[in-house]
Structures are given as structure tokens and as C-alpha cells.
Design a protein around this motif. Structure first.
Motif, PDB file in Angstrom:
ATOM      1  N   GLU A   1      -7.190  80.389  13.891  1.00 53.83           N
ATOM      2  CA  GLU A   1      -6.236  81.024  13.736  1.00 53.83           C
ATOM      3  C   GLU A   1      -5.344  81.287  15.198  1.00 53.83           C
ATOM      4  O   GLU A   1      -4.329  80.956  15.580  1.00 53.83           O
ATOM      5  CB  GLU A   1      -6.069  82.079  12.785  1.00 53.83           C
ATOM      6  N   ASP A   2      -6.360  82.081  16.070  1.00 51.14           N
ATOM      7  CA  ASP A   2      -6.038  82.293  17.344  1.00 51.14           C
ATOM      8  C   ASP A   2      -5.749  81.050  18.092  1.00 51.14           C
ATOM      9  O   ASP A   2      -5.027  80.814  18.939  1.00 51.14           O
ATOM     10  CB  ASP A   2      -6.966  83.059  18.120  1.00 51.14           C
ATOM     11  N   ALA A   3      -6.651  79.904  18.038  1.00 53.46           N
ATOM     12  CA  ALA A   3      -6.507  78.722  18.445  1.00 53.46           C
ATOM     13  C   ALA A   3      -5.055  77.971  18.252  1.00 53.46           C
ATOM     14  O   ALA A   3      -4.670  77.295  19.065  1.00 53.46           O
ATOM     15  CB  ALA A   3      -7.781  77.600  18.301  1.00 53.46           C
ATOM     16  N   LEU A   4      -4.851  77.902  16.951  1.00 50.02           N
ATOM     17  CA  LEU A   4      -3.719  77.299  16.637  1.00 50.02           C
ATOM     18  C   LEU A   4      -2.478  78.088  17.073  1.00 50.02           C
ATOM     19  O   LEU A   4      -1.434  77.385  17.615  1.00 50.02           O
ATOM     20  CB  LEU A   4      -3.373  77.606  14.975  1.00 50.02           C
TER      21      LEU A   4
ATOM     22  N   GLU B   1       5.736  75.142  15.196  1.00 50.85           N
ATOM     23  CA  GLU B   1       6.663  74.213  14.296  1.00 50.85           C
ATOM     24  C   GLU B   1       6.365  74.667  12.868  1.00 50.85           C
ATOM     25  O   GLU B   1       6.853  74.093  11.795  1.00 50.85           O
ATOM     26  CB  GLU B   1       6.064  72.677  14.195  1.00 50.85           C
ATOM     27  N   ARG B   2       5.694  75.748  12.788  1.00 51.10           N
ATOM     28  CA  ARG B   2       5.597  76.713  11.256  1.00 51.10           C
ATOM     29  C   ARG B   2       5.025  75.708  10.188  1.00 51.10           C
ATOM     30  O   ARG B   2       5.683  75.206   9.366  1.00 51.10           O
ATOM     31  CB  ARG B   2       6.832  76.983  10.913  1.00 51.10           C
ATOM     32  N   PRO B   3       3.954  75.068  10.578  1.00 49.62           N
ATOM     33  CA  PRO B   3       3.101  74.245   9.665  1.00 49.62           C
ATOM     34  C   PRO B   3       2.857  74.900   8.324  1.00 49.62           C
ATOM     35  O   PRO B   3       2.623  76.124   8.244  1.00 49.62           O
ATOM     36  CB  PRO B   3       2.124  73.483  10.280  1.00 49.62           C
TER      37      PRO B   3
ATOM     38  N   ALA C   1       0.437  75.633   4.828  1.00 52.61           N
ATOM     39  CA  ALA C   1      -0.832  76.008   4.834  1.00 52.61           C
ATOM     40  C   ALA C   1      -1.953  74.645   4.707  1.00 52.61           C
ATOM     41  O   ALA C   1      -2.899  74.681   5.418  1.00 52.61           O
ATOM     42  CB  ALA C   1      -1.196  77.062   3.554  1.00 52.61           C
ATOM     43  N   ILE C   2      -1.566  73.792   4.095  1.00 53.26           N
ATOM     44  CA  ILE C   2      -2.462  72.513   4.004  1.00 53.26           C
ATOM     45  C   ILE C   2      -2.529  71.840   5.442  1.00 53.26           C
ATOM     46  O   ILE C   2      -3.326  71.386   5.830  1.00 53.26           O
ATOM     47  CB  ILE C   2      -1.729  71.444   3.008  1.00 53.26           C
ATOM     48  N   MET C   3      -1.341  71.946   6.116  1.00 58.35           N
ATOM     49  CA  MET C   3      -1.128  71.387   7.373  1.00 58.35           C
ATOM     50  C   MET C   3      -2.164  72.132   8.373  1.00 58.35           C
ATOM     51  O   MET C   3      -2.863  71.794   9.273  1.00 58.35           O
ATOM     52  CB  MET C   3       0.157  71.324   8.126  1.00 58.35           C
ATOM     53  N   ARG C   4      -2.166  73.524   8.262  1.00 61.05           N
ATOM     54  CA  ARG C   4      -2.819  74.406   9.157  1.00 61.05           C
ATOM     55  C   ARG C   4      -4.465  74.006   8.833  1.00 61.05           C
ATOM     56  O   ARG C   4      -5.207  74.201   9.872  1.00 61.05           O
ATOM     57  CB  ARG C   4      -2.673  75.760   8.843  1.00 61.05           C
ATOM     58  N   ASP C   5      -4.890  74.008   7.518  1.00 59.99           N
ATOM     59  CA  ASP C   5      -6.233  73.614   7.388  1.00 59.99           C
ATOM     60  C   ASP C   5      -6.438  72.233   7.780  1.00 59.99           C
ATOM     61  O   ASP C   5      -7.716  72.210   8.482  1.00 59.99           O
ATOM     62  CB  ASP C   5      -6.235  73.738   5.866  1.00 59.99           C
ATOM     63  N   ARG C   6      -5.619  71.345   8.031  1.00 57.81           N
ATOM     64  CA  ARG C   6      -5.813  70.102   8.474  1.00 57.81           C
ATOM     65  C   ARG C   6      -6.046  70.152  10.238  1.00 57.81           C
ATOM     66  O   ARG C   6      -7.012  69.582  10.796  1.00 57.81           O
ATOM     67  CB  ARG C   6      -5.016  68.956   8.218  1.00 57.81           C
ATOM     68  N   LEU C   7      -5.120  70.816  10.551  1.00 61.06           N
ATOM     69  CA  LEU C   7      -5.279  71.180  12.303  1.00 61.06           C
ATOM     70  C   LEU C   7      -6.543  72.005  12.561  1.00 61.06           C
ATOM     71  O   LEU C   7      -7.287  71.616  13.582  1.00 61.06           O
ATOM     72  CB  LEU C   7      -4.074  71.966  12.499  1.00 61.06           C
ATOM     73  N   MET C   8      -6.941  72.812  11.800  1.00 60.39           N
ATOM     74  CA  MET C   8      -8.214  73.465  11.746  1.00 60.39           C
ATOM     75  C   MET C   8      -9.438  72.534  11.745  1.00 60.39           C
ATOM     76  O   MET C   8     -10.344  72.523  12.535  1.00 60.39           O
ATOM     77  CB  MET C   8      -8.612  74.555  10.595  1.00 60.39           C
ATOM     78  N   GLU C   9      -9.466  71.744  10.835  1.00 57.52           N
ATOM     79  CA  GLU C   9     -10.463  70.868  10.584  1.00 57.52           C
ATOM     80  C   GLU C   9     -10.571  69.663  11.992  1.00 57.52           C
ATOM     81  O   GLU C   9     -11.832  69.395  12.470  1.00 57.52           O
ATOM     82  CB  GLU C   9     -10.320  69.665   9.523  1.00 57.52           C
ATOM     83  N   GLN C  10      -9.399  69.491  12.467  1.00 55.32           N
ATOM     84  CA  GLN C  10      -9.479  68.564  13.676  1.00 55.32           C
ATOM     85  C   GLN C  10      -9.840  69.381  14.941  1.00 55.32           C
ATOM     86  O   GLN C  10     -10.509  68.650  15.645  1.00 55.32           O
ATOM     87  CB  GLN C  10      -7.762  68.067  14.045  1.00 55.32           C
TER      88      GLN C  10
END
Length: 514
Positions: free
Chosen positions: A93-96, A104-106, A108-117
Motif C-alpha cells: 500500500e505504501d508502494a502504491l 488516479e483513485r483506482p 480495489a480490484i485495480m489496486r490488487d492487480r497493481l500489487m501483483e505487478q
């Protein structure tokens, strides 16, 4: 060797002629393939990589001094521990947030995808047992640097907090156990003291003391019994001796003594006369002593005669027998000793019976006392061990708080990546130029090699088996020569344009710093 080289030598003129013939086509293919490679290199996403190295070290001075007293934090799989910490949701979360994705206020699903990336672009390895290397790749160099630095910093902070929390929780747990066992130990001690106060015989060493006392009393009884038997035997001997003595005995008079002396001197004189004459001094002395004793005897007789006339009793010459009196006295003393010995033996027997009863009471109370003592000793040993462990945990907690044990520090900090890593424009440009040369000429070679049309006299001779006597060369007209020059110039300009495009693109990338 000659047969294999001959077709190749025959194909070279044909290859050169076909190259001039298809120069425009070859140039177009060259330009198309080269520009495709250049375009791919220009639009290929650039990747920047930043890495940092964390060294896990322990104090070389503190550890030997506190060996056995403090436990330093040890981690076998440091890379695995780093992955668990860095890939936690809190740090991601800190990395995001630091990477700017949350602007861009992604969802929850987009945030999970960003974390996976982010997890996929992050590499955590352990080159050495005491070293951790964190690498992150991204298309933005500044974000790559920021996230790599963030991962290293947060890993050290989380590791420090985790170690402090573990050591503090261990100390608090052991401290609670110490308090619990202190209460158990106090309760066991109170129960043991209460039982001993209620049972006087339930004292430490009572059984040993009772056994020693019983052994001593038995020895006393046996010794008294043997003394009594000896005294009774002596009593029987004194009684038998006393029965043979008279209580009263006659007293020897002075005249009797004189007669006894006279008899003795007469015997001595007779012995002397057997050896010596009447004039021998000893014989003369013996006769004179006999005359003196006879004179004294006559005087004693006259004095006794005069005494009898005055009324003296004939029992005046009798007295008690001293031997009888002595034996009687010794018998009385022996009987007093027998009575005292019997009294001592009776007292010892009563004391022995009392000690035997006490020993039986001690044996009856040993079971309960042993159970109470065992509970007390077990609780005492555990309590003392927990006290030592609590102090060790306290030292370990202080070491972790002051960073004296296992510590993590950045050995090689992350730097801002200036050049992208992986496949760059240069790689794609070189590959495009290479393919632009190889593919057209490869197609031309395949055309010459597999096309059935006859292009040389040798090929005709091999195909028909006939001997070619002469060949007529191709003669180009002025129009055809002009057209060939135009094709060659067009091909040259196309190749030059492609090379200029490559040079211009490289120059722009070089001076733009990308």
C-alpha cells in the motif's frame, strides 16, 4: 571439393546479375525490415532497474560476552523473510502511494492487480547467507529508485520492529510465568510448613535421627542385659563364698604369739645345730632369744592368771570375721548395682518402645511429606529456571532495542538508474539491420537455387547432357541502361535514407539522455 565449389563459383555471377535485376525489390525489403526493427526499438517499453543490498550482521563483541545469557535473533532464510515483509499488504500500500498510482483513485480490484505487478517486478535474492539483495524494475526511473529505496527502508524498519516485538512478547510471557510459578511455589511452601507444624515428627532428618536413636537404645539394652547377667553371676559366687565363712572368729592372744615365736626359734635352732656347734654366734643368739621369749611367756601367763581372778569373760578373745564382713559388704554393693542396672535397662526398654512408636509415626507421615516436598522442589526448580530465562529475555530485549544483536544495514544503497536495462533501441536497430540484409539476400539465393530457369551454360550442360559451343551475351540498350541506373540510384537512396533515419534516431536518443 572441386565439384562442390564449382556450383558456388558459377552462382556468383548469376547472383550479382540477379542482384542488379532485383535491386529495387531488395532495397524495398531492406528498408521495410530495417524500419520495422527501428520502430519496434523506438516503441519498445524501456525498463529501468534499481537494486540495493542489505547486510545482516551481528555484534562480534557483545555476542561472546553474553553467550548463554542472551539469545540473538537468527534467521535461516533471510530472502524468504524479506519476501514476507516486503510483499505484505501494508508495504505494498505504501508502494502504491509512493509510486503515484493512488492519484488516479483506482478500484480495489485495480489496486490488487497493481500489487501483483509490483510483486512480479520485484526480485529478492540472497547472494550470501548474511546478505539480501532487493531489485525492482519499472518504466519510470525515478519511481524505480523511490520504490527500491522504500522497500529497503521499510524492510529494515519492519525487521527491527518485529525483533523488538518478539523479544518483548517473549519477556512478557516469561514474566507472567514467573509470577504464576511464584504463587505456586508460595502455596507449596505454606502447605509444607503447615504440615510440619502440625506433625512434629515430619521434620527433615527425623527418620535418620529416629533410626540412630533406636540403634543406640538397643545397644544400651543389650549392654545392660549383659552387665546384669554378669552381675548375677558375681552375686551367686559371693553368696556361695559367704556361706563358707563364719561371721565370728577367735582373736589370737599375746601368749599364743610368744609360743608361735618360740616354736619358730626352736625350729631355726635345730636347723643351725645340724650344721654348726653350740658356740656358733647364730646358735648362741637363737638360744638367747628363746630364753627372752620364755621369760615373756611366763610373765604373760602370770598376768592372765591375775586377770582371770578379776572376772574377765572367756569371750573377750572373740570378734567378727573381717572376711565375712567384707564379702557381705561387697554382696550388698553388687545387689545395689544389679537393682540400678535393672532400672536403667527398664528405662532404656521404655525409651526404645517410644522411639519405635515414633519411627512408625514418621513412616506413616513420610508419604504425605514426600509428596508435599516433591511439589515444592518441582515448583522451586521451575521457578529458578524461569527467573534465569526472564533475565536472559530481558537482556535480549535490551539488545534488540539498542540494536546490539542481529542488525540490518544497507550495504549498497540504491541509485537512480540513468539507462534502461534489457533490450534497448541499439539492440533492435542492430537486429533490424542484420535481418534487413539477411532476409532479402536469402530470398534471392533461394530464388536462384530453386528456380528451374536456365541462367548459365554450365547449368544447361548439366541439365541436358549436351555440350554448349558458344553463348550470346545480353546486350542492353541505352534505355535499358538508363532504367538500370535509375533502379540502382533508387535503391542506393533508399538504403541511404534508412541509414540516415537510423543515425538521426540514435543521435536524438543519445543527446536526449534516454
Amino acid at each position: 571439393m572441386n565439384t562442390e565449389m564449382a556450383p558456388i563459383a558459377e552462382m556468383l555471377p548469376v547472383f550479382a546479375r540477379e542482384t542488379r535485376r532485383y535491386s529495387v525489390t531488395l532495397a524495398v525489403l531492406f528498408a521495410l525490415i530495417a524500419m520495422i526493427g527501428l520502430a519496434v526499438g523506438i516503441f519498445w517499453p524501456r525498463t529501468y532497474v534499481a537494486s540495493t543490498t542489505i547486510l545482516a550482521s551481528s555484534s562480534d563483541i557483545i555476542q561472546p560476552l553474553l553467550e548463554g545469557r542472551a539469545v540473538a535473533t537468527e534467521v535461516a532464510d533471510r530472502a524468504g523473510m524479506a519476501r514476507q515483509v516486503i510483499f505484505s499488504r501494508k508495504i505494498l500500500e505504501d508502494a502504491l502511494e509512493h509510486g503515484g498510482w493512488l492519484a488516479e483513485r483506482p478500484s480495489a480490484i485495480m489496486r490488487d492487480r497493481l500489487m501483483e505487478q509490483i510483486r512480479g517486478r520485484t526480485s529478492i535474492t540472497s547472494p550470501r547467507p548474511d546478505m539480501i539483495e532487493i531489485s525492482y524494475r519499472d518504466s519510470d526511473p525515478q519511481r524505480t529508485f523511490d520504490l527500491t529505496q522504500l522497500f529497503a527502508t521499510r524492510f529494515i524498519e519492519e525487521s527491527k520492529a518485529t525483533k523488538e516485538r518478539e523479544s518483548r512478547e517473549a519477556f512478557e510471557f516469561i514474566d507472567s510465568q514467573v509470577k504464576d510459578y511464584h504463587a505456586k511455589l508460595t502455596s507449596a511452601e505454606d502447605g509444607l510448613l503447615k504440615y510440619r507444624s502440625e506433625h512434629a515428627d515430619a521434620q527433615p532428618g527425623s527418620a535418620t535421627d529416629a533410626n540412630a536413636r533406636i540403634g543406640a537404645l538397643r545397644t544400651q539394652v543389650e549392654q545392660a542385659r549383659m552387665n546384669l547377667m554378669e552381675q548375677q553371676s558375681r552375686e551367686s559366687a559371693l553368696v556361695a563364698q559367704l556361706s563358707g565363712e563364719s561371721e565370728v572368729t577367735a582373736v589370737q592372744t599375746r601368749s599364743g604369739l610368744y609360743r608361735a615365736q618360740l616354736i619358730e626359734l626352736q625350729s631355726q635352732l635345730d636347723r643351725l645345730l645340724l650344721t654348726y656347734t653350740e658356740q656358733y654366734p647364730d646358735v648362741v643368739r637363737a638360744r638367747m632369744q628363746m630364753k627372752d621369749i620364755q621369760r615373756q611367756l611366763e610373765e604373760e601367763d602370770r598376768r592372765r592368771a591375775s586377770g582371770s581372778n578379776s572376772g574377765q569373760s572367756p569371750f573377750d578373745n572373740a570378734q567378727f570375721n573381717p572376711l565375712y564382713q567384707e564379702l557381705k559388704q561387697r554382696l550388698a554393693e553388687l545387689r545395689r548395682e544389679i537393682a540400678a542396672n535393672r532400672s536403667r535397662m527398664s528405662t532404656s526398654e521404655s525409651m526404645l518402645n517410644a522411639e519405635l512408636d515414633r519411627s512408625r509415626r514418621i513412616a506413616a507421615s513420610e508419604g504425605a511429606l514426600a509428596e508435599l516436598t516433591r511439589d515444592y522442589e518441582v515448583n522451586r526448580d521451575i521457578y529458578q529456571d524461569l527467573l534465569r530465562r526472564r533475565e536472559n529475555a530481558r537482556v535480549s530485549m535490551v539488545m534488540d532495542q539498542e540494536q546490539r544483536g542481529l542488525t540490518f544495514r544497507i550495504q549498497d544503497p540504491a541509485i537512480l538508474p540513468l539507462r534502461p536495462s534489457g533490450l534497448r533501441l541499439t539492440h533492435f536497430a542492430a537486429a533490424g539491420l542484420g535481418l534487413a540484409v539477411l532476409i532479402p539476400f536469402g530470398l534471392l539465393f533461394a530464388l536462384i537455387r530453386f528456380d528451374p530457369r536456365v541462367r548459365s551454360a554450365r547449368q544447361l550442360e548439366r541439365a541436358t547432357g549436351l555440350v554448349v559451343l558458344a553463348t550470346v551475351p545480353v546486350y542492353a540498350t541505352s534505355r535499358e541502361r538508363l532504367r538500370n541506373r535509375g533502379r540502382g540510384l533508387f535503391a542506393f537512396l533508399m538504403v541511404a535514407g534508412v541509414m540516415a533515419a537510423f543515425f538521426f534516431t540514435y543521435w536524438i536518443r543519445q543527446y536526449s539522455g534516454s
